[in-house]
Motif scaffolding. Structure first.
Motif, PDB file in Angstrom:
ATOM      1  N   PRO A 122       0.827  -1.210   0.000  1.00  0.00           N
ATOM      2  CA  PRO A 122       0.000   0.000   0.000  1.00  0.00           C
ATOM      3  C   PRO A 122       0.863   1.261   0.000  1.00  0.00           C
ATOM      4  N   ILE A 123       0.278   2.353  -0.516  1.00  0.00           N
ATOM      5  CA  ILE A 123       0.999   3.632  -0.561  1.00  0.00           C
ATOM      6  C   ILE A 123       0.250   4.655   0.285  1.00  0.00           C
ATOM      7  N   ALA A 124       1.020   5.356   1.137  1.00  0.00           N
ATOM      8  CA  ALA A 124       0.457   6.350   2.060  1.00  0.00           C
ATOM      9  C   ALA A 124       0.452   7.732   1.424  1.00  0.00           C
ATOM     10  N   HIS A 125      -0.628   8.464   1.654  1.00  0.00           N
ATOM     11  CA  HIS A 125      -0.784   9.812   1.082  1.00  0.00           C
ATOM     12  C   HIS A 125      -1.260  10.802   2.128  1.00  0.00           C
ATOM     13  N   TRP A 126      -0.878  12.062   1.961  1.00  0.00           N
ATOM     14  CA  TRP A 126      -1.552  13.161   2.636  1.00  0.00           C
ATOM     15  C   TRP A 126      -2.700  13.602   1.747  1.00  0.00           C
ATOM     16  N   SER A 127      -3.838  13.863   2.342  1.00  0.00           N
ATOM     17  CA  SER A 127      -5.013  14.257   1.559  1.00  0.00           C
ATOM     18  C   SER A 127      -5.760  15.360   2.316  1.00  0.00           C
ATOM     19  N   TRP A 128      -5.653  16.580   1.807  1.00  0.00           N
ATOM     20  CA  TRP A 128      -6.333  17.717   2.438  1.00  0.00           C
ATOM     21  C   TRP A 128      -7.462  18.180   1.532  1.00  0.00           C
ATOM     22  N   GLY A 129      -8.525  18.641   2.140  1.00  0.00           N
ATOM     23  CA  GLY A 129      -9.656  19.136   1.366  1.00  0.00           C
ATOM     24  C   GLY A 129     -10.492  20.093   2.180  1.00  0.00           C
ATOM     25  N   ARG A 130     -11.611  20.501   1.597  1.00  0.00           N
ATOM     26  CA  ARG A 130     -12.568  21.358   2.280  1.00  0.00           C
ATOM     27  C   ARG A 130     -13.967  20.802   2.039  1.00  0.00           C
ATOM     28  N   TYR A 131     -14.883  21.185   2.910  1.00  0.00           N
ATOM     29  CA  TYR A 131     -16.282  20.812   2.753  1.00  0.00           C
ATOM     30  C   TYR A 131     -17.135  22.081   2.685  1.00  0.00           C
ATOM     31  N   GLY A 132     -18.125  22.070   1.783  1.00  0.00           N
ATOM     32  CA  GLY A 132     -19.182  23.073   1.789  1.00  0.00           C
ATOM     33  C   GLY A 132     -20.499  22.311   1.769  1.00  0.00           C
ATOM     34  N   ILE A 133     -21.319  22.460   2.801  1.00  0.00           N
ATOM     35  CA  ILE A 133     -22.486  21.578   2.953  1.00  0.00           C
ATOM     36  C   ILE A 133     -23.723  22.372   3.366  1.00  0.00           C
ATOM     37  N   ASP A 134     -24.848  22.067   2.712  1.00  0.00           N
ATOM     38  CA  ASP A 134     -26.153  22.531   3.166  1.00  0.00           C
ATOM     39  C   ASP A 134     -26.826  21.389   3.918  1.00  0.00           C
ATOM     40  N   VAL A 162       3.355  20.431  -4.322  1.00  0.00           N
ATOM     41  CA  VAL A 162       3.836  21.192  -5.490  1.00  0.00           C
ATOM     42  C   VAL A 162       4.348  20.211  -6.548  1.00  0.00           C
ATOM     43  N   GLU A 163       5.173  19.270  -6.089  1.00  0.00           N
ATOM     44  CA  GLU A 163       5.712  18.275  -7.034  1.00  0.00           C
ATOM     45  C   GLU A 163       4.596  17.437  -7.647  1.00  0.00           C
ATOM     46  N   SER A 164       3.644  17.020  -6.814  1.00  0.00           N
ATOM     47  CA  SER A 164       2.577  16.156  -7.336  1.00  0.00           C
ATOM     48  C   SER A 164       1.679  16.883  -8.319  1.00  0.00           C
ATOM     49  N   SER A 165       1.574  18.223  -8.190  1.00  0.00           N
ATOM     50  CA  SER A 165       0.753  18.971  -9.138  1.00  0.00           C
ATOM     51  C   SER A 165       1.449  19.077 -10.501  1.00  0.00           C
ATOM     52  N   ILE A 166       2.764  19.030 -10.474  1.00  0.00           N
ATOM     53  CA  ILE A 166       3.525  19.111 -11.729  1.00  0.00           C
ATOM     54  C   ILE A 166       3.683  17.717 -12.334  1.00  0.00           C
ATOM     55  N   ASP A 167       3.998  16.767 -11.479  1.00  0.00           N
ATOM     56  CA  ASP A 167       4.296  15.409 -11.935  1.00  0.00           C
ATOM     57  C   ASP A 167       3.326  14.460 -11.241  1.00  0.00           C
ATOM     58  N   ARG A 168       2.113  14.362 -11.824  1.00  0.00           N
ATOM     59  CA  ARG A 168       1.048  13.575 -11.196  1.00  0.00           C
ATOM     60  C   ARG A 168       1.476  12.108 -11.069  1.00  0.00           C
ATOM     61  N   PRO A 169       1.361  11.547  -9.868  1.00  0.00           N
ATOM     62  CA  PRO A 169       1.763  10.137  -9.708  1.00  0.00           C
ATOM     63  C   PRO A 169       1.050   9.254 -10.739  1.00  0.00           C
ATOM     64  N   PRO A 170       1.775   8.382 -11.412  1.00  0.00           N
ATOM     65  CA  PRO A 170       1.200   7.637 -12.538  1.00  0.00           C
ATOM     66  C   PRO A 170       0.060   6.711 -12.160  1.00  0.00           C
TER      67      PRO A 170
END
Lengths: 225, 240
Positions: A122-134, A162-170
């Motif tokens: 398995p591969i570990a990732h950081w994953s950040w996001g936002r929520y907008g909810i009604d 920054v790197e992942s935005s330029i070089d998207r993991p395959p």
């Protein structure tokens, strides 16, 4: 005197509503991390309210109870060893409509995701996001009504966003590529903007402001203006 | 099962205030522990009179005042002292005064994603949180500070003692504790207790039981801790 009591009751109800919505959001995070999407859908989504929508990241907008279930439950990753996700709900801004029938909220979510891979560990990732909810009150309880998840970044644990935005993991799926078993969306993405080095960040989702009734405001799964 | 509609306006108002106070108690825990002031935390915000307080981590439960005071309180201080002694081998200019306890360490366990329920009788409360955190501690073999990511969950029972909310049962569920720059999918460990690695002998829990597992390639997602649900009185719910 009666007016004072009404005002007191109304303010108390607003505080209770804010707490219930915070708990609802917490329950979403715990149930999702435990792979209990089906139970979450049954208990926490406004299945009977008109206009139920779900817009997760770059997949599009899913409209109506059956289609939302077809995305969130049928398209959920299988519970297999090596899978782990946690999305924290922080920094809430919550507004309850004056009529007490609907509410709006935004959150920032630092998180991590570990995905089993077909050819290797398995591969570990950081994953950040936002929520907008009604939210809407259904059967006396607050439920998710328009649920929008916005990607901030998803990147392998050892690589900057920054790197992942330029070089998207395959091994990342293409933007919008549906998961196995997932129902197709009802309409295209309204807004999703993962970090990219050459794109200015747009201020979305907009934090809610006080409002009287839902007619006066927008839906988090409408095209932003 | 609680039915909020049966409560008086006064009871409902008190519940809202209690939710805020319980969150403040838990946040104070994060601040005390982040400073390595575990003994001061026990004095300020843990129960003093209620039977059978517990502190639990993945490996089991410490039960009762004596056991918690040693494991969570006194041992933290001993570990700070032992860590300072080790760090001074690399930084001999540091003096060994108490003012330098905790030098080279950095501990933050922010609290997020709360679910808090106050019993209808107003005597107890339950809460759970996610904590995306980081811990920098003195580690062998070089005895230099090493930065780690640490993600945990908390399940906590609170009880009102002399009018104030206190921690009664605290359970820390660690998902991963891994050096910055390394993958928790490849390398993780159980959380340390307090500041620094274990340069002093660690006692075994009073109840040795694997209550939760750190991440591994073969570990299914764990449906723990159990979420609090609205309740009337503690006898109708579970203990963390």
């Amino acid at each position: 005197m009666a007016q004072d009591q009404d005002d007191f009751d109304r303010r108390l109800r607003r505080l209770e509503d804010i707490h219930e919505i915070n708990n609802l959001m917490g329950m979403h995070e715990y149930l999702h991390a435990a792979g209990r999407n089906g139970e979450e859908f049954e208990k926490l989504f406004a299945k009977d309210a008109p206009g139920l929508t779900f817009e997760p990241e770059d997949w599009g907008v899913f409209e109506g109870a059956e289609t939302v279930k077809g995305c969130y439950v049928d398209g959920a990753p299988p519970e297999v060893p090596g899978l782990m996700t946690e999305h924290a709900a922080t920094t809430p801004v919550i507004e309850i409509a004056e009529d007490g029938l609907t509410a709006k909220g935004v959150w920032i979510s630092p998180g991590h995701e570990t995905f089993p891979m077909p050819d290797g560990p398995p591969i570990a990732h950081w994953s950040w996001g936002r929520y907008g909810i009604d939210f809407v009150k259904e059967g006396g309880a607050w439920k998710f009504w328009h649920f929008h998840i916005y990607t901030t970044f998803r990147t392998p644990y050892h690589q900057s966003w920054v790197e992942s935005s330029i070089d998207r993991p395959p091994y990342f799926p293409e933007p919008g590529q549906l998961m196995e078993g997932m129902t197709p969306p009802s309409r295209p993405v309204t807004f999703n903007q993962p970090y990219h080095v050459d794109t200015a960040q747009q201020p979305a989702p907009a934090p809610p402001v006080p409002y009287r009734t839902f007619d006066e405001t927008w839906s988090y799964t409408d095209q932003p203006t | 099962m609680s039915d909020n509609a049966e409560l008086t306006t006064e009871q409902k108002l008190q519940k809202v205030l209690d939710i805020h106070e319980v969150q403040n108690v838990m946040s104070r825990h994060a601040y005390y522990h982040g400073l390595g002031k575990n003994a001061e935390e026990l004095e300020a915000i843990w129960v003093k009179e209620t039977p059978e307080p517990t502190f639990a981590q993945n490996q089991g439960y410490f039960v009762g005042y004596e056991s918690i005071n040693y494991y969570y309180g006194e041992l933290c201080r001993k570990m700070q002292r032992a860590n300072l002694d080790l760090l001074r081998k690399n930084y001999p200019e540091l003096d060994e005064s108490d003012d330098n306890l905790g030098v080279g360490t950095l501990i933050m366990h922010p609290l997020t994603t709360s679910i808090i329920e106050i019993a209808d009788d107003g005597k107890t409360a339950k809460g759970m949180w996610y904590s995306p955190g980081q811990v920098t501690e003195i580690m062998p073999p070089d005895h230099k500070p090493i930065a780690h990511w640490i993600w945990e969950k908390y399940g906590v029972d609170f009880i009102r003692e002399n009018g104030l909310w206190k921690i009664w049962h605290m359970h820390v569920y660690t998902d991963f504790f891994t050096p910055v720059g390394e993958s928790w999918a490849d390398l993780t460990a159980d959380a340390p207790m307090g500041v620094g690695g274990p340069p002093v002998e660690m006692p075994r829990p009073d109840i040795e039981e694997e209550t939760y597992k750190v991440y591994s390639h073969t570990q299914l997602p764990q449906d723990l801790p159990r979420m609090p649900e609205p309740y009337r009185t503690f006898s109708e719910t579970f203990s963390y």
